[in-house]
Design a protein around this motif. Structure first.
Motif, PDB file in Angstrom:
ATOM      1  N   LEU A   1       0.779  -1.235   0.000  1.00  0.00           N
ATOM      2  CA  LEU A   1       0.000   0.000   0.000  1.00  0.00           C
ATOM      3  C   LEU A   1       0.810   1.285   0.000  1.00  0.00           C
ATOM      4  CD1 LEU A   1      -2.935  -0.943   2.335  1.00  0.00           C
ATOM      5  CD2 LEU A   1      -2.769  -1.087  -0.117  1.00  0.00           C
TER       6      LEU A   1
ATOM      7  N   LEU B   1      -0.220   3.751  -2.485  1.00  0.00           N
ATOM      8  CA  LEU B   1      -1.537   4.321  -2.220  1.00  0.00           C
ATOM      9  C   LEU B   1      -1.456   5.365  -1.116  1.00  0.00           C
ATOM     10  CD1 LEU B   1      -3.986   1.295  -2.310  1.00  0.00           C
ATOM     11  CD2 LEU B   1      -3.242   2.806  -4.139  1.00  0.00           C
ATOM     12  N   GLU B   2      -0.635   5.086  -0.118  1.00  0.00           N
ATOM     13  CA  GLU B   2      -0.533   6.040   0.978  1.00  0.00           C
ATOM     14  C   GLU B   2       0.041   7.362   0.504  1.00  0.00           C
ATOM     15  OE1 GLU B   2       1.422   4.420   4.363  1.00  0.00           O
ATOM     16  OE2 GLU B   2      -0.217   3.013   4.743  1.00  0.00           O
TER      17      GLU B   2
ATOM     18  N   ARG C   1      -0.287   8.560  -2.386  1.00  0.00           N
ATOM     19  CA  ARG C   1      -1.323   9.237  -3.155  1.00  0.00           C
ATOM     20  C   ARG C   1      -2.344   9.905  -2.236  1.00  0.00           C
ATOM     21  NH1 ARG C   1      -4.556   5.944  -7.698  1.00  0.00           N
ATOM     22  NH2 ARG C   1      -6.256   7.433  -7.858  1.00  0.00           N
ATOM     23  N   LEU C   2      -2.675   9.212  -1.155  1.00  0.00           N
ATOM     24  CA  LEU C   2      -3.634   9.761  -0.194  1.00  0.00           C
ATOM     25  C   LEU C   2      -3.138  11.067   0.401  1.00  0.00           C
ATOM     26  CD1 LEU C   2      -5.006   7.005   2.150  1.00  0.00           C
ATOM     27  CD2 LEU C   2      -6.252   8.554   0.677  1.00  0.00           C
ATOM     28  N   GLU C   3      -1.872  11.070   0.738  1.00  0.00           N
ATOM     29  CA  GLU C   3      -1.330  12.272   1.352  1.00  0.00           C
ATOM     30  C   GLU C   3      -1.334  13.412   0.349  1.00  0.00           C
ATOM     31  OE1 GLU C   3       1.302   9.868   4.568  1.00  0.00           O
ATOM     32  OE2 GLU C   3       1.531  12.005   4.233  1.00  0.00           O
TER      33      GLU C   3
ATOM     34  N   GLU D   1      -3.251  13.646  -2.586  1.00  0.00           N
ATOM     35  CA  GLU D   1      -4.532  14.047  -3.169  1.00  0.00           C
ATOM     36  C   GLU D   1      -5.598  14.350  -2.135  1.00  0.00           C
ATOM     37  OE1 GLU D   1      -5.828  11.287  -6.131  1.00  0.00           O
ATOM     38  OE2 GLU D   1      -3.866  11.233  -7.098  1.00  0.00           O
ATOM     39  N   TYR D   2      -5.504  13.754  -0.966  1.00  0.00           N
ATOM     40  CA  TYR D   2      -6.558  13.962   0.018  1.00  0.00           C
ATOM     41  C   TYR D   2      -6.061  14.706   1.253  1.00  0.00           C
ATOM     42  CZ  TYR D   2      -9.499  10.694  -2.603  1.00  0.00           C
ATOM     43  OH  TYR D   2     -10.240  10.070  -3.572  1.00  0.00           O
ATOM     44  N   GLN D   3      -4.799  15.043   1.250  1.00  0.00           N
ATOM     45  CA  GLN D   3      -4.241  15.733   2.405  1.00  0.00           C
ATOM     46  C   GLN D   3      -4.491  14.961   3.695  1.00  0.00           C
ATOM     47  OE1 GLN D   3      -4.904  19.727   0.573  1.00  0.00           O
ATOM     48  NE2 GLN D   3      -4.322  17.844  -0.391  1.00  0.00           N
ATOM     49  N   PHE D   4      -4.387  13.665   3.577  1.00  0.00           N
ATOM     50  CA  PHE D   4      -4.615  12.819   4.742  1.00  0.00           C
ATOM     51  C   PHE D   4      -3.280  12.203   5.133  1.00  0.00           C
ATOM     52  CE2 PHE D   4      -5.735   8.908   6.949  1.00  0.00           C
ATOM     53  CZ  PHE D   4      -6.776   9.320   7.759  1.00  0.00           C
ATOM     54  N   LYS D   5      -2.836  12.512   6.342  1.00  0.00           N
ATOM     55  CA  LYS D   5      -1.562  12.009   6.833  1.00  0.00           C
ATOM     56  C   LYS D   5      -1.759  10.595   7.376  1.00  0.00           C
ATOM     57  CE  LYS D   5       2.534  11.785   8.682  1.00  0.00           C
ATOM     58  NZ  LYS D   5       3.540  11.237   7.748  1.00  0.00           N
ATOM     59  N   VAL D   6      -1.262   9.625   6.659  1.00  0.00           N
ATOM     60  CA  VAL D   6      -1.494   8.231   7.048  1.00  0.00           C
ATOM     61  C   VAL D   6      -0.548   7.821   8.167  1.00  0.00           C
ATOM     62  CG1 VAL D   6      -1.439   5.855   6.284  1.00  0.00           C
ATOM     63  CG2 VAL D   6      -2.269   7.617   4.742  1.00  0.00           C
ATOM     64  N   LEU D   7      -1.108   7.291   9.220  1.00  0.00           N
ATOM     65  CA  LEU D   7      -0.294   6.771  10.313  1.00  0.00           C
ATOM     66  C   LEU D   7      -0.259   5.247  10.296  1.00  0.00           C
ATOM     67  CD1 LEU D   7      -1.530   9.117  13.150  1.00  0.00           C
ATOM     68  CD2 LEU D   7       0.591   9.278  11.838  1.00  0.00           C
ATOM     69  N   ASP D   8      -1.375   4.669   9.905  1.00  0.00           N
ATOM     70  CA  ASP D   8      -1.454   3.215   9.889  1.00  0.00           C
ATOM     71  C   ASP D   8      -2.551   2.832   8.908  1.00  0.00           C
ATOM     72  OD1 ASP D   8      -0.916   0.639  10.454  1.00  0.00           O
ATOM     73  OD2 ASP D   8      -1.588   0.685  12.530  1.00  0.00           O
ATOM     74  N   HIS D   9      -2.605   1.578   8.599  1.00  0.00           N
ATOM     75  CA  HIS D   9      -3.708   1.171   7.756  1.00  0.00           C
ATOM     76  C   HIS D   9      -4.072  -0.265   8.069  1.00  0.00           C
ATOM     77  CE1 HIS D   9      -0.566  -0.295   4.698  1.00  0.00           C
ATOM     78  NE2 HIS D   9      -1.068  -1.336   5.295  1.00  0.00           N
TER      79      HIS D   9
END
Lengths: 153, 153
Positions: free
Chosen positions: B114, B117-118, B120-122, B124-132
């Motif tokens: 992933l 994908l992470e 891309r999330l950061e 395009e969605y301004q989402f800071k991924v910590l875990d999944h």
DNA sequence: CTGTCTGCAAAGACTTTGCACCACG
DNA sequence: CGTGGTGCAAAGTCTTTGCAGACAG
């Protein structure tokens, strides 16, 4: 909206169930809050506005029933309460969740990123994928904007 | 194995907690069943073999404690019970689950698919991924081999 | 009538908490 | 002796179930 209710009504009737006023009120609440991931209690409180005499048990029974019919999906974000999500029209229900660990918000992304992975799984692991679930924990854009001072957990 | 216990002991001590016999027995059970996803009750029953006088509450407290220390991860597969997973040594704990809807088995895949994908999330969605967390529901290779006759759910 | 559906209250499953006692520094 | 830890039992939370009555065909 009426069309979707009609469709759900038919799902119910095709299995010998009725769309009672309580069930309709419950479905309407779900339709009106499609973006959220309501718990049974949430649904109950919202339904009470439409049908004050409804009981919590009926809400649970209705959600369970809709779940069997694959009208809603029962899910669990680890906070100890079941949450219910209306299933989208499409045959595959592949949305992913962005769970904010700061404010608890749950956003959805509707893109389906996993098809290549599923193919690989079936090939390499002999695992026949029926459904999947992908959740990300992190900080949502709203909390990032708030720019909270960093703090030790 | 002793080395891992020692490490956990240090984690505990660094926060002022002790590795009591009950806690050690619990950790050992987790180490010995690393492949499974044990519920608190499962752990309790296994720990009883090693330390018959232990109470269920202590197991819950220990698992909660280990969870805070990020030694184990508390998870939820939607069956209403919390399950606990020893965290791997690596800084990221990116394993994925293959949940068989037929026999209930939960297998793990350790590959990490992933990262792109992470990113891309950061972006395009301004989402800071910590875990999944990524779970697949489907039919495991064992059940496929059994070749059960297809049946309507 | 017959079967489904309902509200209420009771029961259930899983987890947490309160409390008195224990162990160790 | 003070702090953390424990077992037990009680309390809590979320959910399901039992039951008598309501309602539709």
């Amino acid at each position: 909206m009426e069309a979707r209710i009609e469709k759900i009504k038919q799902s119910l009737q095709s299995k010998g169930y009725k769309l009672t006023p309580q069930r309709e009120a419950t479905v309407r609440v779900l339709l009106e809050n499609e973006e959220d991931h309501l718990s049974a209690e949430d649904v109950f409180m919202l339904v009470k506005d439409k049908a004050p005499e409804i009981g919590l048990a009926t809400v649970y029974r209705t959600l369970e029933l809709l779940s069997e019919l694959h009208v809603v999906e029962k899910m669990n974000f680890g906070d100890g309460v079941a949450r219910y999500d209306l299933r989208s029209e499409s045959n595959h229900h592949h949305h992913h969740h962005l769970i904010c660990v700061q404010c608890g918000a749950v956003d959805e992304i509707m893109e389906d990123w996993l098809t290549p992975l599923e193919e690989r799984l079936e090939r390499e692991y002999q695992f026949k994928v029926l459904d999947h679930r992908l959740d990300f924990q992190g900080i949502c854009h709203r909390c990032k904007d708030k720019a909270l001072p960093p703090e030790a957990e």
